[in-house]
Design a protein around this motif. Structure first.
Motif, PDB file in Angstrom:
ATOM      1  N   LEU A 132       0.836  -1.204   0.000  1.00 53.01           N
ATOM      2  CA  LEU A 132       0.000   0.000   0.000  1.00 53.01           C
ATOM      3  C   LEU A 132       0.869   1.251   0.000  1.00 53.01           C
ATOM      4  CD1 LEU A 132      -2.549  -1.259   2.661  1.00 53.01           C
ATOM      5  CD2 LEU A 132      -2.954  -1.074   0.209  1.00 53.01           C
ATOM      6  N   SER A 133       0.259   2.406  -0.175  1.00 53.71           N
ATOM      7  CA  SER A 133       1.003   3.663  -0.200  1.00 53.71           C
ATOM      8  C   SER A 133       1.530   3.996   1.195  1.00 53.71           C
ATOM      9  CB  SER A 133       0.114   4.796  -0.717  1.00 53.71           C
ATOM     10  OG  SER A 133      -0.933   5.044   0.188  1.00 53.71           O
ATOM     11  N   ASN A 134       2.421   4.970   1.255  1.00 48.67           N
ATOM     12  CA  ASN A 134       3.070   5.343   2.519  1.00 48.67           C
ATOM     13  C   ASN A 134       2.099   5.866   3.568  1.00 48.67           C
ATOM     14  OD1 ASN A 134       5.503   4.622   1.407  1.00 48.67           O
ATOM     15  ND2 ASN A 134       6.037   6.694   0.786  1.00 48.67           N
ATOM     16  N   ASN A 135       0.990   6.442   3.147  1.00 46.93           N
ATOM     17  CA  ASN A 135       0.042   6.993   4.112  1.00 46.93           C
ATOM     18  C   ASN A 135      -1.071   6.000   4.476  1.00 46.93           C
ATOM     19  OD1 ASN A 135      -1.210   7.096   1.643  1.00 46.93           O
ATOM     20  ND2 ASN A 135      -1.946   9.192   1.846  1.00 46.93           N
ATOM     21  N   ALA A 136      -0.855   4.727   4.229  1.00 49.43           N
ATOM     22  CA  ALA A 136      -1.870   3.708   4.524  1.00 49.43           C
ATOM     23  C   ALA A 136      -2.175   3.623   6.018  1.00 49.43           C
ATOM     24  CB  ALA A 136      -1.428   2.349   4.004  1.00 49.43           C
ATOM     25  N   ARG A 137      -1.215   3.944   6.859  1.00 54.01           N
ATOM     26  CA  ARG A 137      -1.441   3.879   8.313  1.00 54.01           C
ATOM     27  C   ARG A 137      -2.508   4.866   8.773  1.00 54.01           C
ATOM     28  NH1 ARG A 137       0.481   0.165  10.852  1.00 54.01           N
ATOM     29  NH2 ARG A 137       0.797   0.754  12.980  1.00 54.01           N
TER      30      ARG A 137
END
Length: 161
Positions: free
Chosen positions: A84-89
């Motif tokens: 997933l992308s880096n901002n998935a969190r």
């Protein structure tokens, strides 16, 4: 000497015109913003499905193998993070995996809209007749809660997306 400025009446007329115009525009803007959030939620669902498929291809098992079908936990979600992308969190809130939606309604044609809310994700097929019915081990669906109405603002049923 003539006073150069606006009179109180002129200012009130301008404010009145702005108020009337904004009363027409505000509901449309709210609806467009809400539809944008709904579109983002569907895009997140598709990203999670793709991540689940990639995990399955690389690992040879589903990301929740050995666990029961149901709401996606933070631990399960962490297995998909590398896909997933880096901002998935940002999807993790209060120890749950959720995405913000723009609104929901009771039927596709309903004008009664409930704006806002969050919707989670599940590995349990919402169309399964029994809770024990299994999914394919890869697919992910929206996990609609009671606070969310059945349809999104575009008239699609949340569990059918």
């Amino acid at each position: 000497m003539k006073n150069k400025g606006f009179s109180l009446i002129e200012l009130l007329v301008v404010l009145g015109i702005i108020g009337v115009l904004s009363s027409f525009i505000t509901p449309k803007v709210m609806n467009y913003l809400a539809k944008g959030k709904d579109t983002k939620a569907v895009a997140v669902l598709e990203s999670l499905r793709t991540a689940s498929q990639l995990y399955y291809l690389e690992e040879g098992k589903s990301f929740f193998k050995g666990e029961s079908y149901g709401e996606i936990t933070v631990e399960q979600f962490e297995k998909l993070e590398k896909y997933l992308s880096n901002n998935a969190r940002d999807l993790i809130k209060n120890n749950k995996v959720v995405v913000e939606i723009g609104g929901s309604k009771d039927s596709p044609d309903s004008k009664d809209i409930k704006y806002g809310g969050e919707i989670g994700f599940t590995t349990q097929d919402p169309k399964a007749l029994e809770k024990s019915d299994k999914s394919d081990g890869i697919n992910i669906w929206f996990n609609k809660t009671n606070e969310i109405k059945d349809f999104n603002l575009s008239g699609n049923k949340w569990v059918d997306l």
